[in-house]
Motif scaffolding. Structure first.
Motif, PDB file in Angstrom:
ATOM      1  N   UNK A 186      91.441  33.754 -33.318  1.00  0.00           N
ATOM      2  CA  UNK A 186      90.670  34.187 -34.658  1.00  0.00           C
ATOM      3  C   UNK A 186      90.016  35.389 -34.101  1.00  0.00           C
ATOM      4  N   UNK A 187      89.914  36.433 -35.002  1.00  0.00           N
ATOM      5  CA  UNK A 187      89.417  37.903 -34.892  1.00  0.00           C
ATOM      6  C   UNK A 187      88.170  38.075 -35.798  1.00  0.00           C
ATOM      7  N   UNK A 188      86.876  38.457 -34.992  1.00  0.00           N
ATOM      8  CA  UNK A 188      86.019  38.833 -35.972  1.00  0.00           C
ATOM      9  C   UNK A 188      86.029  40.221 -36.073  1.00  0.00           C
ATOM     10  N   UNK A 189      86.339  41.170 -37.071  1.00  0.00           N
ATOM     11  CA  UNK A 189      86.573  42.567 -37.376  1.00  0.00           C
ATOM     12  C   UNK A 189      85.454  42.907 -37.632  1.00  0.00           C
ATOM     13  N   UNK A 190      84.874  44.238 -36.948  1.00  0.00           N
ATOM     14  CA  UNK A 190      84.131  45.264 -37.161  1.00  0.00           C
ATOM     15  C   UNK A 190      84.043  46.125 -36.290  1.00  0.00           C
TER      16      UNK A 190
END
Length: 249
Positions: A186-190
């Motif tokens: 899972x990737x938290x994008x920011x």
């Protein structure tokens, strides 16, 4: 491959979520934006909302959204033991019909608690993902040690890779991706840019090309979660713009 895009409710801001009537009131915006799912944040619940998780689960399902669940807690306590509230968080995630529970790492000392963790996960049937947070525990070295221990013990735990948080702890996101990518689910994008003495999160297309390029170093089939600020008079349109941007190959 159609990449799954999740929207973190906190991306709209805690005040905006509260003014709208809670996380359930944000769901139609997320659905209208074309997202595949929602990341529900425990810290945004009132006590009454926390006692009504099955109702929220039905609302999520009714909008044909997937769900994951984030609790603002560490997997390991300062003395290295498992968080005693882990069974509660797993139970809450199950009540939401969440695909996974997300926690930060905390103080991982050794493999001793991992068999107990295996038992708890097996009993709950819930997947667990562990995120690099903005504390020393979220630095690359402890995340690597935890990843290695899980691999040796064949533990069904994977990682959430938060693209921006590495800067808060003085690490290179690219170097972290090089070492951790095989374990990321899972990737938290920011994106993150300097702000006073720290950093602040911004949308990746409002920053330099580094942040979109970083995503290419991570598993292409991992769901991407929007965790940068979503703001504007038409939140559904803003959401749709970034859902489409992050869904691109």
């Amino acid at each position: 491959m159609v990449r799954k895009i999740m929207v973190v409710t906190a991306a709209y801001g805690a005040d905006r979520v509260r003014e709208a009537g809670g996380q359930s009131a944000i769901l139609p915006v997320i659905a209208a934006g074309g997202a595949d799912g929602v990341e529900i944040r425990r810290e945004l619940f009132t006590p009454e909302e926390l006692n009504a998780l099955p109702d929220l689960a039905r609302s999520i399902e009714g909008l044909d959204l997937l769900a994951c669940y984030s609790a603002p807690a560490a997997l390991f306590m300062p003395d290295g033991t498992l968080n005693p509230d882990l069974p509660l968080y797993l139970q809450e995630a199950s009540a939401l019909n969440a695909l996974w529970l997300k926690l930060s790492l905390g103080q991982f000392h050794d493999k001793k608690p991992l068999e107990h963790l295996r038992t708890l996960l097996s009993e709950s049937g819930m997947a667990l993902v562990v995120e690099n947070d903005q504390t020393d525990c979220g630095q690359l070295a402890p995340m690597q040690r935890f990843k290695a221990a899980c691999r040796v013990m064949a533990l069904p735990v994977t990682l959430t890779f938060d693209t921006g948080n590495w800067l808060w702890v003085g690490e290179s996101p690219e170097e972290a991706a090089r070492h951790l990518a095989p374990a990321v689910s899972y990737i938290h994008v920011k994106a993150a840019v300097p702000h006073h003495q720290h950093f602040r999160a911004i949308a990746p297309d409002c920053a330099d090309a580094r942040w979109m390029a970083l995503l290419e170093q991570l598993p292409g089939d991992a769901p991407r979660g929007i965790e940068f600020p979503l703001e504007g008079p038409d939140l559904a349109a803003v959401t749709r713009h970034y859902v489409n941007l992050l869904r691109e190959e």
